[in-house]
Design an enzyme around this catalytic site. Structure first.
Site, PDB file in Angstrom:
ATOM      1  N   HIS A 164     -64.156  22.578 109.185  1.00  0.00           N
ATOM      2  CA  HIS A 164     -64.662  21.787 108.050  1.00  0.00           C
ATOM      3  C   HIS A 164     -66.020  22.334 107.641  1.00  0.00           C
ATOM      4  O   HIS A 164     -67.053  21.982 108.210  1.00  0.00           O
ATOM      5  CB  HIS A 164     -64.769  20.322 108.465  1.00  0.00           C
ATOM      6  CG  HIS A 164     -64.954  19.352 107.328  1.00  0.00           C
ATOM      7  ND1 HIS A 164     -65.388  19.739 106.074  1.00  0.00           N
ATOM      8  CD2 HIS A 164     -64.750  18.013 107.253  1.00  0.00           C
ATOM      9  CE1 HIS A 164     -65.446  18.669 105.290  1.00  0.00           C
ATOM     10  NE2 HIS A 164     -65.073  17.612 105.981  1.00  0.00           N
ATOM     11  N   TYR A 210     -71.453  18.368 105.319  1.00  0.00           N
ATOM     12  CA  TYR A 210     -71.543  18.148 106.768  1.00  0.00           C
ATOM     13  C   TYR A 210     -72.247  19.339 107.440  1.00  0.00           C
ATOM     14  O   TYR A 210     -72.734  20.249 106.757  1.00  0.00           O
ATOM     15  CB  TYR A 210     -70.153  17.842 107.340  1.00  0.00           C
ATOM     16  CG  TYR A 210     -69.622  16.555 106.749  1.00  0.00           C
ATOM     17  CD1 TYR A 210     -70.273  15.351 107.004  1.00  0.00           C
ATOM     18  CD2 TYR A 210     -68.532  16.540 105.877  1.00  0.00           C
ATOM     19  CE1 TYR A 210     -69.839  14.159 106.423  1.00  0.00           C
ATOM     20  CE2 TYR A 210     -68.093  15.356 105.300  1.00  0.00           C
ATOM     21  CZ  TYR A 210     -68.750  14.170 105.576  1.00  0.00           C
ATOM     22  OH  TYR A 210     -68.339  13.000 105.007  1.00  0.00           O
ATOM     23  N   GLY A 242     -58.460  16.471  92.570  1.00  0.00           N
ATOM     24  CA  GLY A 242     -58.077  15.917  91.277  1.00  0.00           C
ATOM     25  C   GLY A 242     -56.712  16.331  90.763  1.00  0.00           C
ATOM     26  O   GLY A 242     -56.364  16.042  89.620  1.00  0.00           O
ATOM     27  N   GLY A 294     -55.080  14.501  98.104  1.00  0.00           N
ATOM     28  CA  GLY A 294     -55.737  13.490  98.912  1.00  0.00           C
ATOM     29  C   GLY A 294     -55.245  12.103  98.578  1.00  0.00           C
ATOM     30  O   GLY A 294     -54.288  11.586  99.166  1.00  0.00           O
ATOM     31  N   ALA A 308     -67.214  21.985 104.488  1.00  0.00           N
ATOM     32  CA  ALA A 308     -67.355  21.427 103.137  1.00  0.00           C
ATOM     33  C   ALA A 308     -68.170  20.130 103.162  1.00  0.00           C
ATOM     34  O   ALA A 308     -68.589  19.652 104.214  1.00  0.00           O
ATOM     35  CB  ALA A 308     -65.963  21.161 102.557  1.00  0.00           C
ATOM     36  N   HIS A 309     -68.396  19.588 101.942  1.00  0.00           N
ATOM     37  CA  HIS A 309     -68.805  18.193 101.727  1.00  0.00           C
ATOM     38  C   HIS A 309     -70.106  17.760 102.382  1.00  0.00           C
ATOM     39  O   HIS A 309     -70.261  16.585 102.724  1.00  0.00           O
ATOM     40  CB  HIS A 309     -67.677  17.245 102.163  1.00  0.00           C
ATOM     41  CG  HIS A 309     -66.446  17.411 101.324  1.00  0.00           C
ATOM     42  ND1 HIS A 309     -65.202  16.992 101.720  1.00  0.00           N
ATOM     43  CD2 HIS A 309     -66.268  17.983 100.116  1.00  0.00           C
ATOM     44  CE1 HIS A 309     -64.307  17.286 100.803  1.00  0.00           C
ATOM     45  NE2 HIS A 309     -64.935  17.894  99.807  1.00  0.00           N
ATOM     46  N   ARG A 358     -66.674  19.106  90.666  1.00  0.00           N
ATOM     47  CA  ARG A 358     -66.403  17.769  90.125  1.00  0.00           C
ATOM     48  C   ARG A 358     -65.671  17.875  88.786  1.00  0.00           C
ATOM     49  O   ARG A 358     -65.911  18.781  88.010  1.00  0.00           O
ATOM     50  CB  ARG A 358     -67.725  17.024  89.898  1.00  0.00           C
ATOM     51  CG  ARG A 358     -68.343  16.513  91.172  1.00  0.00           C
ATOM     52  CD  ARG A 358     -67.866  15.095  91.454  1.00  0.00           C
ATOM     53  NE  ARG A 358     -68.110  14.755  92.863  1.00  0.00           N
ATOM     54  CZ  ARG A 358     -69.134  14.041  93.283  1.00  0.00           C
ATOM     55  NH1 ARG A 358     -70.004  13.573  92.426  1.00  0.00           N
ATOM     56  NH2 ARG A 358     -69.281  13.773  94.558  1.00  0.00           N
ATOM     57  N   ARG A 418     -62.215  25.037 105.291  1.00  0.00           N
ATOM     58  CA  ARG A 418     -62.399  24.326 104.026  1.00  0.00           C
ATOM     59  C   ARG A 418     -63.845  24.497 103.577  1.00  0.00           C
ATOM     60  O   ARG A 418     -64.777  24.281 104.351  1.00  0.00           O
ATOM     61  CB  ARG A 418     -62.081  22.843 104.196  1.00  0.00           C
ATOM     62  CG  ARG A 418     -62.005  22.134 102.846  1.00  0.00           C
ATOM     63  CD  ARG A 418     -61.528  20.708 102.964  1.00  0.00           C
ATOM     64  NE  ARG A 418     -60.602  20.407 101.890  1.00  0.00           N
ATOM     65  CZ  ARG A 418     -60.481  19.198 101.330  1.00  0.00           C
ATOM     66  NH1 ARG A 418     -61.182  18.183 101.768  1.00  0.00           N
ATOM     67  NH2 ARG A 418     -59.622  19.006 100.352  1.00  0.00           N
ATOM     68  N   ALA A 450     -60.638  14.520 109.396  1.00  0.00           N
ATOM     69  CA  ALA A 450     -61.736  15.221 110.075  1.00  0.00           C
ATOM     70  C   ALA A 450     -61.871  14.685 111.495  1.00  0.00           C
ATOM     71  O   ALA A 450     -61.900  13.472 111.712  1.00  0.00           O
ATOM     72  CB  ALA A 450     -63.028  15.022 109.300  1.00  0.00           C
TER      73      ALA A 450
HETATM   74  C1  LIG Z   1     -60.186   8.286 101.961  1.00  0.00           C
HETATM   75  C2  LIG Z   1     -60.647   9.723 101.885  1.00  0.00           C
HETATM   76  C3  LIG Z   1     -60.980  10.379 103.049  1.00  0.00           C
HETATM   77  C4  LIG Z   1     -61.349  11.732 103.020  1.00  0.00           C
HETATM   78  N1  LIG Z   1     -61.608  12.378 104.187  1.00  0.00           N
HETATM   79  C5  LIG Z   1     -61.833  13.706 104.199  1.00  0.00           C
HETATM   80  C6  LIG Z   1     -61.936  14.418 105.413  1.00  0.00           C
HETATM   81  O1  LIG Z   1     -61.809  13.866 106.513  1.00  0.00           O
HETATM   82  N2  LIG Z   1     -62.161  15.755 105.345  1.00  0.00           N
HETATM   83  C7  LIG Z   1     -62.277  16.419 104.148  1.00  0.00           C
HETATM   84  O2  LIG Z   1     -62.474  17.641 104.141  1.00  0.00           O
HETATM   85  N3  LIG Z   1     -62.153  15.764 102.975  1.00  0.00           N
HETATM   86  C8  LIG Z   1     -61.909  14.439 102.974  1.00  0.00           C
HETATM   87  N4  LIG Z   1     -61.706  13.788 101.783  1.00  0.00           N
HETATM   88  C9  LIG Z   1     -61.583  14.573 100.545  1.00  0.00           C
HETATM   89  C10 LIG Z   1     -60.103  14.881 100.269  1.00  0.00           C
HETATM   90  O3  LIG Z   1     -59.567  15.745 101.240  1.00  0.00           O
HETATM   91  C11 LIG Z   1     -59.887  15.515  98.877  1.00  0.00           C
HETATM   92  O4  LIG Z   1     -60.552  16.747  98.809  1.00  0.00           O
HETATM   93  C12 LIG Z   1     -60.393  14.594  97.771  1.00  0.00           C
HETATM   94  O5  LIG Z   1     -59.840  13.303  97.909  1.00  0.00           O
HETATM   95  C13 LIG Z   1     -60.031  15.135  96.384  1.00  0.00           C
HETATM   96  O6  LIG Z   1     -58.639  15.316  96.273  1.00  0.00           O
HETATM   97  P1  LIG Z   1     -57.719  14.259  95.478  1.00  0.00           P
HETATM   98  O7  LIG Z   1     -58.230  14.227  94.078  1.00  0.00           O
HETATM   99  O8  LIG Z   1     -56.335  14.839  95.588  1.00  0.00           O
HETATM  100  O9  LIG Z   1     -57.864  12.937  96.161  1.00  0.00           O
HETATM  101  C14 LIG Z   1     -61.400  12.422 101.790  1.00  0.00           C
HETATM  102  C15 LIG Z   1     -61.095  11.744 100.612  1.00  0.00           C
HETATM  103  C16 LIG Z   1     -60.715  10.417 100.644  1.00  0.00           C
HETATM  104  C17 LIG Z   1     -60.345   9.722  99.356  1.00  0.00           C
END
Ligand SMILES: Cc1cc2nc3c(=O)[nH]c(=O)nc-3n(C[C@H](O)[C@H](O)[C@H](O)COP(=O)(O)O)c2cc1C
Length: 378
Positions: A180, A185, A303, A324, A182-183, A273, A232, A64
């Site tokens: 972005h 923000y 996941g 991720g 999502a999440h 989740r 996203r 990000a």
């Molecule tokens: C260290 C870390 C940093 C992350 N940074 C971002 C980010 O900058 N932008 C974003 O949209 N999601 C971010 N995420 C979420 C990941 O993109 C991803 O959606 C999440 O880890 C679930 O996927 P996974 O199970 O393959 O790890 C981050 C996750 C982790 C673990």
């Protein structure tokens, strides 16, 4: 035996994303790594980190990246609003392109997921609301500051920050941008009804709550072209106190808005989740209605491992899968998937530390000599 495995790996099949040819479907998810000192990406180590994860015809999404001085909420995250930042991105993008991969810049504004310390002149972080995030375990002890509700007249300025950042990403050489949304923000703070208590044209109905993100999308598309813009979204994820009472309707409405733009690059969605079903952690696979409704390339994340990724590509649930944590820990993840090789474990303690090597560029590559003895994929 290994070669036979490699020919039957759905994740390793090609995909045409708009005008772009991908040779496989294993995408590097956006991952904040907090190693961009003073908000300036550091070519010395970031070029190595990203190029380690680049493959010919692969797709990488950047961590990000802030669109303005008010966009920050974490230490040493990169930006793309100054000339210095744009120049610093160039060698990193070049390093990825030299490996033959495509590189998308994730454009970010944290909104209220910040503290006054991160803000220019120690001001309050900005948001859809003046409601503070409730301190809880998720925030890792951080108490986010009470935000300032943006006035209606200020919103075009933020839209313009996204537009300018997208232009800067093109200048830096990126192949496109990911908004972005999502999440928890800024853009999600507007979209979700737990964090949008506005009474102007940007609050209330679903259409009103989505108006701000739709304006951002429209401005960015107008600036660099729909074929370079992805987004996203995480309608089901309740991160940072951002919850919607009807995530299905929210996701469906947003997909409709994306479809207005012919050739929109991709829709990237995060799974709900993990659910525990029959004692096993399982991906809920809640994104199918959106995948079906969206006209372009769909990316699912959250996941996934090799087996689940292959399954969802094979059955048409998604076009691409973003990885991720396991891509963070396995720089050669596509190759390991192709060969059915074992994986390095990720070290959570170095996800967000500032060291330019440890937990960043020092995860080992798979040694070809070990192919024969590789554990079968889990
Ligand atoms: C260290 C870390 C940093 C992350 N940074 C971002 C980010 O900058 N932008 C974003 O949209 N999601 C971010 N995420 C979420 C990941 O993109 C991803 O959606 C999440 O880890 C679930 O996927 P996974 O199970 O393959 O790890 C981050 C996750 C982790 C673990």
């Amino acid at each position: 035996m290994v070669a036979k495995e490699a020919t039957s790996v759905p994740l390793m099949t090609p995909h045409k994303m708009g005008q772009l040819d991908l040779s496989h479907r294993v995408v590097l998810a956006p991952l904040t790594r907090c190693r961009s000192y003073g908000n300036v990406p550091q070519p010395a180590h970031a070029a190595l980190y990203y190029s380690q994860r680049a493959t010919k015809g692969g797709l990488l999404i950047s961590e990000a990246t802030g669109v303005s001085a008010t966009a920050q909420g974490y230490p040493d995250t990169p930006g793309i609003w100054t000339k210095q930042q744009v120049e610093a991105w160039k060698p990193i993008v070049d390093a990825v392109h030299r490996k033959g991969a495509l590189f998308i810049c994730q454009l970010w504004h944290v909104g209220r997921v910040s503290t006054n310390d991160f803000q220019p002149d120690g001001q309050a972080p900005i948001s859809s609301t003046d409601k503070q995030i409730t301190p809880d375990a998720e925030s890792g002890g951080t108490v986010y500051s009470k935000p300032r509700r943006l006035g209606t007249h200020e919103l075009p300025l933020i839209v313009d920050d996204f537009r300018r950042a997208a232009r800067n990403a093109m200048e830096a050489g990126f192949d496109g941008v990911e908004i972005h949304g999502a999440h928890g923000y800024l853009l999600e703070q507007f979209m979700k009804d737990s964090s949008n208590d506005r009474t102007d044209a940007y609050g209330g109905s679903l259409e009103n709550r989505c108006r701000f993100v739709v304006e951002v999308i429209d401005a960015v598309v107008k600036e660099i072209g729909a074929q370079r813009v992805g987004i996203r979204l995480s309608p089901f994820v309740d991160y940072m106190d951002c919850v919607d009472s009807d995530p299905e309707a929210l996701g469906a409405y947003m997909v409709e808005q994306l479809n207005r733009h012919e050739g929109f690059l991709y829709c990237h969605m995060v799974e709900p989740r993990m659910a525990i079903l029959d004692g096993r952690r399982q991906i809920p696979h809640g994104l199918l209605p959106f995948r079906k409704a969206f006209n372009g390339t769909f990316i699912a994340a959250g996941g996934y491992d090799r087996e689940e990724g292959n399954k969802v590509v094979a059955n048409g649930y998604t076009d691409l899968v973003a990885y991720g944590r396991i891509f963070l820990a396995n720089p050669d993840l596509p190759k390991r998937f192709e060969l059915g090789a074992g994986l390095n474990k990720y070290d959570r303690s170095t996800f967000y530390t500032q060291d330019p090597v440890a937990g960043y560029t020092d995860y080992p590559f798979f040694d070809d000599d070990h192919v024969a003895s590789a554990a079968p994929p889990a």
